[in-house]
Design an enzyme around this catalytic site. Structure first.
Site, PDB file in Angstrom:
ATOM      1  N   ARG A   1      14.405  18.034  -9.608  1.00 10.26           N
ATOM      2  CA  ARG A   1      14.671  16.584  -9.617  1.00 10.26           C
ATOM      3  C   ARG A   1      16.138  16.326  -9.280  1.00 10.26           C
ATOM      4  O   ARG A   1      16.461  15.454  -8.497  1.00 10.26           O
ATOM      5  CB  ARG A   1      14.323  15.946 -10.970  1.00 10.26           C
TER       6      ARG A   1
ATOM      7  N   TYR B   1      10.860  -7.380   4.365  1.00 12.98           N
ATOM      8  CA  TYR B   1       9.647  -6.593   4.112  1.00 12.98           C
ATOM      9  C   TYR B   1       8.974  -7.084   2.818  1.00 12.98           C
ATOM     10  O   TYR B   1       9.635  -7.278   1.797  1.00 12.98           O
ATOM     11  CB  TYR B   1      10.040  -5.116   4.017  1.00 12.98           C
TER      12      TYR B   1
ATOM     13  N   ASP C   1      18.672  -2.607   5.468  1.00 11.96           N
ATOM     14  CA  ASP C   1      17.431  -1.862   5.699  1.00 11.96           C
ATOM     15  C   ASP C   1      17.336  -1.672   7.209  1.00 11.96           C
ATOM     16  O   ASP C   1      17.102  -2.625   7.963  1.00 11.96           O
ATOM     17  CB  ASP C   1      16.238  -2.657   5.146  1.00 11.96           C
TER      18      ASP C   1
ATOM     19  N   LYS D   1       8.416   5.638   8.500  1.00 13.16           N
ATOM     20  CA  LYS D   1       8.209   5.029   9.818  1.00 13.16           C
ATOM     21  C   LYS D   1       8.785   5.957  10.898  1.00 13.16           C
ATOM     22  O   LYS D   1       8.260   7.038  11.091  1.00 13.16           O
ATOM     23  CB  LYS D   1       8.833   3.633   9.834  1.00 13.16           C
TER      24      LYS D   1
HETATM   25  C1  LIG Z   1       7.668   0.225   5.265  1.00 12.92           C
HETATM   26  C2  LIG Z   1       8.959  -0.470   4.995  1.00 12.92           C
HETATM   27  C3  LIG Z   1       9.569  -0.403   3.737  1.00 12.92           C
HETATM   28  C4  LIG Z   1       8.939   0.321   2.564  1.00 12.92           C
HETATM   29  O1  LIG Z   1       8.908   1.683   2.753  1.00 12.92           O
HETATM   30  P1  LIG Z   1       7.779   2.653   2.116  1.00 12.92           P
HETATM   31  O2  LIG Z   1       8.170   3.979   2.637  1.00 12.92           O
HETATM   32  O3  LIG Z   1       6.448   2.152   2.606  1.00 12.92           O
HETATM   33  O4  LIG Z   1       7.913   2.513   0.638  1.00 12.92           O
HETATM   34  C5  LIG Z   1      10.777  -1.052   3.572  1.00 12.92           C
HETATM   35  N1  LIG Z   1      11.360  -1.743   4.577  1.00 12.92           N
HETATM   36  C6  LIG Z   1      10.793  -1.842   5.790  1.00 12.92           C
HETATM   37  C7  LIG Z   1      11.490  -2.606   6.862  1.00 12.92           C
HETATM   38  C8  LIG Z   1       9.576  -1.211   6.049  1.00 12.92           C
HETATM   39  O5  LIG Z   1       9.009  -1.329   7.257  1.00 12.92           O
END
Ligand SMILES: *Cc1c(COP(=O)(O)O)cnc(C)c1O
Length: 379
Positions: free
Chosen positions: A46, A98, A170, A195
């Protein structure tokens, strides 16, 4: 070193014992200590695991950052860094962010007394007007979803500096290949590595990347304290994904442009949003900031009935949530990613029930266009 080189060499040659070219998966929970009071640098997975650490150090190098931290998902990463704030603190967040981000803020962290003002992403004056004495941070996405609006990033950096706030970005949609917000004055970058970074629609992972040592220390503490860490197998898959990020993004972006141009000419398509199109309202702003325009586009058809028909007819492009993988995916934001918004808010954000979002993969563009053409054809 160029970004493509840094990416291809992610994790390379970091196992001095064996010389392994591919970083080994250290599937271990704990580590033996050489002697009383000593440590190999690893105590318990961890706190730190060699595979995860290799990913974290690679991402820090790729982003030109002080350090990076890997989490079990993008939302695990966000939940952890929200632990930087305390009861009474206020955040300014770009409207239409998001859906999981606003759900976490409104339905979880709001109960702990962290308040949020949502402001239109392109309206810098609205960010300034929302600042209060208890404001601690601004949270934006480098490109908004699903209409691909771009904030005035440099104006927000000036604002956060003037008011001594933190700027969190983000950067899931642009990735460090096209845009490195820390080099432009942001304090902390979040990625859903599920992604583009992992890139194969097979892994859930998140990253936090930090510019300075003081904030890094606080995030490192929270990563261990909260414990929402990425496991070694998924850390390895994310490292593997990084190696081909440059190639994939170039192919995906080329497909996005081809498909956007084709959709624009189609009589059944009423609007196309893609910042890579020279006449898109976000083309210039994104071009000033980033070295690419991304590989996500959205488009509208005349009525909601056509949306169902299109989805039913597509043979090649799966109808599925998520984005950024090698396979193209199509979604209907109004009933999927943005379903929790009030109808008037959806309208304001351009999320009509006639809008579709397409994440381009690496397929041959002619096959994608042929699939869309047969699905959009009039009866
Ligand atoms: C998918 C996504 C998230 C969340 O990420 P996870 O890996 O699904 O928890 C946050 N911000 C954006 C822009 C996303 O496309």
């Amino acid at each position: 070193m160029h970004i493509a080189t840094r990416l291809a060499h992610a994790g390379l040659g970091e196992d001095p014992r064996t010389g392994a070219i591919s970083t080994p998966i250290y599937q271990t929970a704990t580590f033996a200590h050489p002697a009383l009071g000593e440590s190999t640098g690893f105590d318990y997975s961890r706190s730190s695991n060699p595979t995860r650490l290799t990913l974290e150090e690679s991402v820090a190098r790729i982003e030109g950052a002080h350090s990076a931290y890997a989490f079990a998902s993008g939302l695990a990463a966000l939940s952890t860094v929200l632990g930087l704030f305390s009861q009474g603190d206020h955040l300014i967040v770009a409207e239409g962010c998001y859906g999981g981000t606003s759900r976490l803020l409104d339905q979880v962290f709001a109960r702990f007394g962290i308040t949020v003002s949502y402001v239109p992403v392109m309206d810098t004056a609205a960010f300034a007007a929302a600042i209060r004495p208890e404001t601690r941070a601004i949270l934006i996405e480098s490109v908004s979803n699903p209409c691909l609006w771009v904030p005035d990033f440099r104006a927000l950096v000036a604002l956060k500096t003037e008011h001594d706030l933190l700027l969190f970005v983000d950067n899931t949609f642009l990735t460090p290949y096209w845009f490195r917000p820390l080099e432009e004055g942001a304090d902390l970058v979040l990625h859903s590595a599920s992604k583009y970074l992992a890139g194969h629609n097979d892994t859930i992972a998140g990253l936090v990347v930090v510019r300075d040592a003081e904030l890094a220390g606080r995030v490192a503490f929270l990563q261990n304290a909260v414990g929402a860490v990425l496991g070694p197998q998924d850390a390895w898959l994310t490292l593997r994904g990084l190696k081909t990020l440059a190639l994939r993004l170039e192919a995906q972006q080329a497909n996005a442009l081809r498909v956007a141009q084709w959709l624009k000419e189609h009589p059944a398509v009423t609007a196309v949003h893609y910042p890579g199109l020279p006449d898109d309202p976000n083309h210039v702003r994104l071009g000033d900031l980033a070295s690419g325009h991304g590989a996500i586009l959205s488009f509208s058809v005349a009525d909601a009935e056509q949306v169902g028909q299109l989805i039913a007819r597509l043979r090649l492009i799966p109808y599925a949530e998520s984005l950024g993988g090698v396979e193209s995916l199509i979604t209907v934001p109004a009933i999927q990613t943005h379903a929790n918004l009030a109808p008037e808010e959806r309208e304001r954000l351009g999320v009509r029930d006639t809008l579709l979002r397409l994440s381009l993969g690496i397929e041959d563009a002619t096959d994608l266009i042929a699939d869309l053409a047969q699905a959009l054809a009039a009866d």
